[in-house]
Design an enzyme around this catalytic site. Structure first.
Site, short mmCIF file in Angstrom:
data_model
loop_
_atom_site.label_atom_id
_atom_site.label_comp_id
_atom_site.label_asym_id
_atom_site.label_seq_id
_atom_site.Cartn_x
_atom_site.Cartn_y
_atom_site.Cartn_z
N LYS A 54 0.84 -1.20 0.00
CA LYS A 54 0.00 0.00 0.00
C LYS A 54 0.87 1.24 0.00
O LYS A 54 0.63 2.17 -0.77
CB LYS A 54 -0.91 0.02 1.24
CG LYS A 54 -2.14 -0.83 1.12
CD LYS A 54 -2.86 -0.90 2.47
CE LYS A 54 -3.83 -2.06 2.47
NZ LYS A 54 -4.20 -2.49 3.83
N GLN A 98 -5.21 -1.34 9.63
CA GLN A 98 -5.09 -2.70 9.10
C GLN A 98 -5.75 -3.71 10.03
O GLN A 98 -5.50 -3.71 11.24
CB GLN A 98 -3.60 -3.03 8.91
CG GLN A 98 -3.32 -4.37 8.27
CD GLN A 98 -3.76 -4.46 6.81
OE1 GLN A 98 -3.81 -3.46 6.10
NE2 GLN A 98 -4.08 -5.65 6.38
N ASP A 121 -11.77 2.61 3.81
CA ASP A 121 -12.18 1.20 3.77
C ASP A 121 -13.71 1.06 3.65
O ASP A 121 -14.21 -0.01 3.32
CB ASP A 121 -11.77 0.49 5.07
CG ASP A 121 -10.46 -0.26 4.95
OD1 ASP A 121 -10.17 -0.77 3.86
OD2 ASP A 121 -9.74 -0.35 5.96
N1 GUN Z 1 -6.84 -6.63 6.04
C1 GUN Z 1 -6.93 -7.34 4.89
N2 GUN Z 1 -7.56 -6.62 3.95
C2 GUN Z 1 -7.88 -5.44 4.51
C3 GUN Z 1 -8.55 -4.27 4.03
O1 GUN Z 1 -9.00 -4.17 2.88
N3 GUN Z 1 -8.68 -3.26 4.93
C4 GUN Z 1 -8.21 -3.34 6.20
N4 GUN Z 1 -8.39 -2.29 6.99
N5 GUN Z 1 -7.59 -4.40 6.66
C5 GUN Z 1 -7.43 -5.44 5.82
#
Ligand code: GUN
Length: 300
Positions: A54, A98, A121
């Site tokens: 990311k 996360q 998200d």
């Molecule tokens: N953990 C795995 N995929 C994601 C996601 O798309 N967003 C978040 N916040 N955590 C994750």
């Protein structure tokens, strides 16, 4: 006949190019650089990989990238204080915490402390509610990327029967809302659905998001249907050598590709679209924050 393979990797690269174009324009014309803050608590190896990717892709698109890595034993008050600080920070337009968080932390409380307009998200209850009510919201990245690919392939989804396998808050439920918004007729199936195979066989569009490796086989698929495989499952691959693993989806690709009209592969399908959509959501959030028109090519 084998199915058309929907190339999520190429599609995601295209979304990132669009993001980059918007970022360049926002910086040049408005002195506004969209910023994404990612919060990682603990040392889960898969999460570390996600967060690194990311950060890299955020910077490649010309956005500001902020990473906050906290130890696994961080207490709730400290984490909430960080989220509040990011809420107040005008250089941060998107906040991602996360998941999964270490067990002693209340994920719902943490997610719902993020300012809804910065919740890239789309997990905050306000965004969940707004999406359900058909109002402007932040849309969860995996369903957003899946719908982008479906619309690109099909054009209009009106009248299509869509079956989503999996009822999670992150994929299944928001996917149903998006499909409804696109005039499809979604059904959410799950582990307790009766006659699951028959339900799936009635679908023009199948979205598999159950987390069970290769559960959906070709004989479940209506000939010509479009299959979106959201699954990312790590399984042993003895054919590659002792102790080796590979990544497979929730769909048994080799049998499904012979029946479907179009299918996303794993890897290289939905996965790359998720981060691309996170970047897209950050540009959308920054545009809204600055009162600029929202880029119509970064949403559905
Ligand atoms: N953990 C795995 N995929 C994601 C996601 O798309 N967003 C978040 N916040 N955590 C994750």
């Amino acid at each position: 006949m084998t199915a058309h393979i929907i190339d999520g990797k190429a599609f995601a690269a295209n979304v990132r190019e669009r993001v980059k174009g918007h970022v360049t324009r926002m910086v040049e014309e408005h002195g506004l650089r969209p910023g994404l803050a990612v919060v990682l608590v603990g040392e889960d190896p898969a999460s570390q990989v996600y967060v690194r990717n990311k950060g890299k892709q955020t910077a490649e698109c010309g956005m500001a990238s902020f990473e906050h890595k906290l130890p696994a034993d961080t207490d709730e008050a400290t984490l909430l204080a960080l989220v509040n600080q990011l809420n107040e920070d005008a250089t941060v337009h998107g906040i991602l915490v996360q998941l999964p968080l270490p067990k002693h932390l209340n994920s719902d409380l943490v997610i719902n402390t993020i300012a809804p307009e910065k919740d890239v998200d789309g997990f905050h209850v306000v965004n969940v509610g707004r999406l359900g009510a058909g109002l402007k919201s932040m849309v969860p990245c995996t369903p957003l990327g899946s719908l982008m690919m479906l619309k690109d392939y099909h054009g209009d989804l009106s009248g299509k029967n869509a079956v989503i396998i999996g009822r999670s808050n992150i994929v299944g439920k928001p996917m149903a809302q998006l499909l409804l918004g696109a005039n499809a007729t979604p059904t959410i199936a799950h582990s307790r659905t009766a006659n699951l195979e028959d339900v799936v066989r009635a679908a023009d569009i199948v979205v598999a998001a159950v987390g069970r490796p290769e559960m959906v086989t070709g004989d479940w698929i209506k000939p010509g249907a479009t299959v979106i495989d959201v699954g990312i499952n790590r399984v042993p691959a003895p054919e590659k050598g002792e102790g080796k693993h590979k990544i497979v989806g929730d769909v048994h690709f080799e049998s499904a590709v012979k029946v479907a009209g179009a299918i996303t592969p794993v890897p290289g399908g939905v996965g790359p679209m998720t981060i691309a959509c996170l970047l897209a959501n950050t540009v959308t959030a920054a545009s809204r924050a600055a009162g600029l028109p929202e880029p119509s090519d970064l949403t559905v």
